[in-house]
Design a protein around this motif. Sequence first.
Motif, PDB file in Angstrom:
ATOM      1  N   ARG A 262       0.808  -1.212   0.000  1.00 40.94           N
ATOM      2  CA  ARG A 262       0.000   0.000   0.000  1.00 40.94           C
ATOM      3  C   ARG A 262       0.842   1.263   0.000  1.00 40.94           C
ATOM      4  O   ARG A 262       0.389   2.315  -0.452  1.00 40.94           O
ATOM      5  CB  ARG A 262      -0.932  -0.008   1.220  1.00 40.94           C
ATOM      6  CG  ARG A 262      -1.952  -1.125   1.168  1.00 40.94           C
ATOM      7  CD  ARG A 262      -2.932  -1.035   2.306  1.00 40.94           C
ATOM      8  NE  ARG A 262      -3.938  -2.091   2.216  1.00 40.94           N
ATOM      9  CZ  ARG A 262      -4.991  -2.186   3.018  1.00 40.94           C
ATOM     10  NH1 ARG A 262      -5.170  -1.276   3.977  1.00 40.94           N
ATOM     11  NH2 ARG A 262      -5.850  -3.171   2.888  1.00 40.94           N
ATOM     12  N   ASP A 263       2.065   1.173   0.481  1.00 43.39           N
ATOM     13  CA  ASP A 263       2.924   2.353   0.488  1.00 43.39           C
ATOM     14  C   ASP A 263       3.405   2.701  -0.914  1.00 43.39           C
ATOM     15  O   ASP A 263       3.929   3.792  -1.139  1.00 43.39           O
ATOM     16  CB  ASP A 263       4.131   2.115   1.405  1.00 43.39           C
ATOM     17  CG  ASP A 263       4.530   3.376   2.161  1.00 43.39           C
ATOM     18  OD1 ASP A 263       3.634   4.101   2.610  1.00 43.39           O
ATOM     19  OD2 ASP A 263       5.747   3.630   2.291  1.00 43.39           O
ATOM     20  N   LEU A 264       3.245   1.769  -1.856  1.00 46.71           N
ATOM     21  CA  LEU A 264       3.590   2.028  -3.252  1.00 46.71           C
ATOM     22  C   LEU A 264       2.366   2.436  -4.064  1.00 46.71           C
ATOM     23  O   LEU A 264       2.487   3.198  -5.024  1.00 46.71           O
ATOM     24  CB  LEU A 264       4.233   0.787  -3.887  1.00 46.71           C
ATOM     25  CG  LEU A 264       5.518   0.268  -3.245  1.00 46.71           C
ATOM     26  CD1 LEU A 264       6.060  -0.900  -4.045  1.00 46.71           C
ATOM     27  CD2 LEU A 264       6.565   1.375  -3.136  1.00 46.71           C
ATOM     28  N   ALA A 265       1.204   1.914  -3.691  1.00 43.98           N
ATOM     29  CA  ALA A 265      -0.024   2.245  -4.423  1.00 43.98           C
ATOM     30  C   ALA A 265      -0.355   3.721  -4.301  1.00 43.98           C
ATOM     31  O   ALA A 265      -0.934   4.317  -5.222  1.00 43.98           O
ATOM     32  CB  ALA A 265      -1.183   1.398  -3.906  1.00 43.98           C
ATOM     33  N   THR A 266      -0.002   4.318  -3.167  1.00 44.83           N
ATOM     34  CA  THR A 266      -0.092   5.759  -2.969  1.00 44.83           C
ATOM     35  C   THR A 266       1.265   6.233  -2.482  1.00 44.83           C
ATOM     36  O   THR A 266       1.819   5.647  -1.559  1.00 44.83           O
ATOM     37  CB  THR A 266      -1.167   6.137  -1.943  1.00 44.83           C
ATOM     38  OG1 THR A 266      -2.438   5.655  -2.389  1.00 44.83           O
ATOM     39  CG2 THR A 266      -1.249   7.637  -1.744  1.00 44.83           C
ATOM     40  N   ARG A 267       1.803   7.259  -3.087  1.00 46.13           N
ATOM     41  CA  ARG A 267       3.116   7.744  -2.675  1.00 46.13           C
ATOM     42  C   ARG A 267       2.979   8.688  -1.476  1.00 46.13           C
ATOM     43  O   ARG A 267       2.296   9.707  -1.541  1.00 46.13           O
ATOM     44  CB  ARG A 267       3.818   8.462  -3.827  1.00 46.13           C
ATOM     45  CG  ARG A 267       5.139   9.085  -3.389  1.00 46.13           C
ATOM     46  CD  ARG A 267       5.875   9.752  -4.507  1.00 46.13           C
ATOM     47  NE  ARG A 267       6.953  10.581  -3.983  1.00 46.13           N
ATOM     48  CZ  ARG A 267       7.822  11.252  -4.715  1.00 46.13           C
ATOM     49  NH1 ARG A 267       7.752  11.196  -6.036  1.00 46.13           N
ATOM     50  NH2 ARG A 267       8.757  11.987  -4.150  1.00 46.13           N
ATOM     51  N   TYR A 268       3.677   8.325  -0.392  1.00 41.22           N
ATOM     52  CA  TYR A 268       3.722   9.173   0.795  1.00 41.22           C
ATOM     53  C   TYR A 268       5.105   9.790   0.995  1.00 41.22           C
ATOM     54  O   TYR A 268       5.237  10.794   1.689  1.00 41.22           O
ATOM     55  CB  TYR A 268       3.359   8.363   2.051  1.00 41.22           C
ATOM     56  CG  TYR A 268       1.965   7.795   2.027  1.00 41.22           C
ATOM     57  CD1 TYR A 268       0.870   8.566   2.394  1.00 41.22           C
ATOM     58  CD2 TYR A 268       1.726   6.484   1.636  1.00 41.22           C
ATOM     59  CE1 TYR A 268      -0.422   8.053   2.370  1.00 41.22           C
ATOM     60  CE2 TYR A 268       0.450   5.952   1.615  1.00 41.22           C
ATOM     61  CZ  TYR A 268      -0.621   6.744   1.975  1.00 41.22           C
ATOM     62  OH  TYR A 268      -1.896   6.231   1.944  1.00 41.22           O
ATOM     63  N   ILE A 281      12.875  -2.451  -2.802  1.00 40.05           N
ATOM     64  CA  ILE A 281      12.670  -3.432  -1.735  1.00 40.05           C
ATOM     65  C   ILE A 281      11.523  -4.374  -2.100  1.00 40.05           C
ATOM     66  O   ILE A 281      11.619  -5.595  -1.934  1.00 40.05           O
ATOM     67  CB  ILE A 281      12.402  -2.722  -0.395  1.00 40.05           C
ATOM     68  CG1 ILE A 281      13.631  -1.929   0.036  1.00 40.05           C
ATOM     69  CG2 ILE A 281      12.026  -3.731   0.683  1.00 40.05           C
ATOM     70  CD1 ILE A 281      13.375  -0.968   1.180  1.00 40.05           C
ATOM     71  N   ALA A 282      10.424  -3.810  -2.610  1.00 37.51           N
ATOM     72  CA  ALA A 282       9.308  -4.649  -3.043  1.00 37.51           C
ATOM     73  C   ALA A 282       9.740  -5.569  -4.185  1.00 37.51           C
ATOM     74  O   ALA A 282       9.335  -6.744  -4.229  1.00 37.51           O
ATOM     75  CB  ALA A 282       8.130  -3.774  -3.474  1.00 37.51           C
ATOM     76  N   ALA A 283      10.569  -5.049  -5.107  1.00 38.11           N
ATOM     77  CA  ALA A 283      11.062  -5.880  -6.206  1.00 38.11           C
ATOM     78  C   ALA A 283      11.914  -7.032  -5.681  1.00 38.11           C
ATOM     79  O   ALA A 283      11.827  -8.164  -6.175  1.00 38.11           O
ATOM     80  CB  ALA A 283      11.868  -5.027  -7.184  1.00 38.11           C
ATOM     81  N   ILE A 284      12.742  -6.747  -4.681  1.00 33.95           N
ATOM     82  CA  ILE A 284      13.564  -7.806  -4.067  1.00 33.95           C
ATOM     83  C   ILE A 284      12.666  -8.899  -3.495  1.00 33.95           C
ATOM     84  O   ILE A 284      12.924 -10.100  -3.674  1.00 33.95           O
ATOM     85  CB  ILE A 284      14.468  -7.212  -2.974  1.00 33.95           C
ATOM     86  CG1 ILE A 284      15.540  -6.316  -3.604  1.00 33.95           C
ATOM     87  CG2 ILE A 284      15.121  -8.314  -2.141  1.00 33.95           C
ATOM     88  CD1 ILE A 284      16.283  -5.453  -2.598  1.00 33.95           C
ATOM     89  N   ILE A 285      11.596  -8.495  -2.818  1.00 35.40           N
ATOM     90  CA  ILE A 285      10.679  -9.471  -2.230  1.00 35.40           C
ATOM     91  C   ILE A 285      10.026 -10.318  -3.322  1.00 35.40           C
ATOM     92  O   ILE A 285       9.874 -11.544  -3.169  1.00 35.40           O
ATOM     93  CB  ILE A 285       9.610  -8.757  -1.374  1.00 35.40           C
ATOM     94  CG1 ILE A 285      10.267  -8.042  -0.196  1.00 35.40           C
ATOM     95  CG2 ILE A 285       8.569  -9.748  -0.888  1.00 35.40           C
ATOM     96  CD1 ILE A 285      11.069  -8.944   0.718  1.00 35.40           C
ATOM     97  N   LEU A 286       9.641  -9.708  -4.437  1.00 31.89           N
ATOM     98  CA  LEU A 286       9.036 -10.473  -5.530  1.00 31.89           C
ATOM     99  C   LEU A 286      10.010 -11.510  -6.069  1.00 31.89           C
ATOM    100  O   LEU A 286       9.620 -12.648  -6.367  1.00 31.89           O
ATOM    101  CB  LEU A 286       8.584  -9.541  -6.647  1.00 31.89           C
ATOM    102  CG  LEU A 286       7.463  -8.555  -6.321  1.00 31.89           C
ATOM    103  CD1 LEU A 286       6.994  -7.845  -7.588  1.00 31.89           C
ATOM    104  CD2 LEU A 286       6.298  -9.240  -5.637  1.00 31.89           C
ATOM    105  N   TRP A 287      11.278 -11.132  -6.202  1.00 30.78           N
ATOM    106  CA  TRP A 287      12.277 -12.090  -6.667  1.00 30.78           C
ATOM    107  C   TRP A 287      12.473 -13.220  -5.658  1.00 30.78           C
ATOM    108  O   TRP A 287      12.566 -14.394  -6.033  1.00 30.78           O
ATOM    109  CB  TRP A 287      13.608 -11.384  -6.924  1.00 30.78           C
ATOM    110  CG  TRP A 287      13.708 -10.764  -8.278  1.00 30.78           C
ATOM    111  CD1 TRP A 287      13.434  -9.479  -8.622  1.00 30.78           C
ATOM    112  CD2 TRP A 287      14.103 -11.427  -9.489  1.00 30.78           C
ATOM    113  NE1 TRP A 287      13.634  -9.299  -9.972  1.00 30.78           N
ATOM    114  CE2 TRP A 287      14.052 -10.460 -10.523  1.00 30.78           C
ATOM    115  CE3 TRP A 287      14.508 -12.719  -9.799  1.00 30.78           C
ATOM    116  CZ2 TRP A 287      14.378 -10.776 -11.841  1.00 30.78           C
ATOM    117  CZ3 TRP A 287      14.842 -13.027 -11.122  1.00 30.78           C
ATOM    118  CH2 TRP A 287      14.762 -12.062 -12.118  1.00 30.78           C
TER     119      TRP A 287
END
Length: 296
Positions: A262-268, A281-287
């Motif tokens: 959710r922190d990526l779906a809306t930029r804070y 970091i999210a990309a690392i988790i997907l890998w």
Amino acid sequence: MGRGELTDSAWARIEPLLPAGGGRGGRWRDHRQVINAVLWKLRTGAPWRDLPERYGPWKTAHERLRRWTADGTWDRILDQVIVKDDAVGNVEWTFSIDSSSVRAHQHSAGARKKGAPPPGGSKRLAVEGEALGRSRGGLTSKIHLAVDGRGLPMACVLTPGQAGDNPQLLPLLDQVSVGRDGRGRPRKRPERVLADKAYSHPSTRAALRARGIAFTSPQRRDQIRRRHAKGSRGGRPPAFDAGLYAGRNVVERCFNRLKQFRDLATRYAKRAAYYRAEILIAAIILWLREDPQDRP
């Protein structure tokens, strides 16, 4: 292990890649606890000050995110995760490229212009004005993403929301540099790029042809009319394989997976460097989730 936290197998892959010292003779708080704190923030989109006590002080987690963004740690971890997968032949070198706009929260505006941190310490980060702009959706940022044939992130670029897609295709490909698990030069070129009509421009086709990269993209209507108006001087239409192009949907699915955070779906984040770090970091988790040992 709590919901959304690093598994033991994922931590075993990340731990050797993290900085060892705490600086100025001090000891850093447990790295795994801090990364789990960052993942909680990414998953929930909550303010840093609402971080649960089990993750320690919120300032510690935020400062670690800031430091590792500045020294390029997140880039190096993503690189090494991709290298390991490429070493066993999992990376599929047919890339799909697209962009997605992200609505920026009002708290993301107003970053100080003086005293701003250097652009990530990462040689890959090139954004201006904190990648915030005005579009029909209001204050927005745009994520430009290149994924491999399985839909796993290979490179990303941030721009203001009103920026065009086509100018970012080559910068995305320039980011790709997958090292070898041993000797040899890094691999930098995919075999083929799949992209929608927004990237269909003669200059883009020529640039990819010069790099030896096959390109599959439908022509826009205005380009077709212009070619027909020239008659025989318009030349042949570029080759287009609808079957190959159907595989481009993997980049759309990747955006969907990233925006489950959710922190990526809306930029804070006020700083583009920090928001990009969160994407990495999210990309690392997907890998890491693609590792059979890391699957639930």
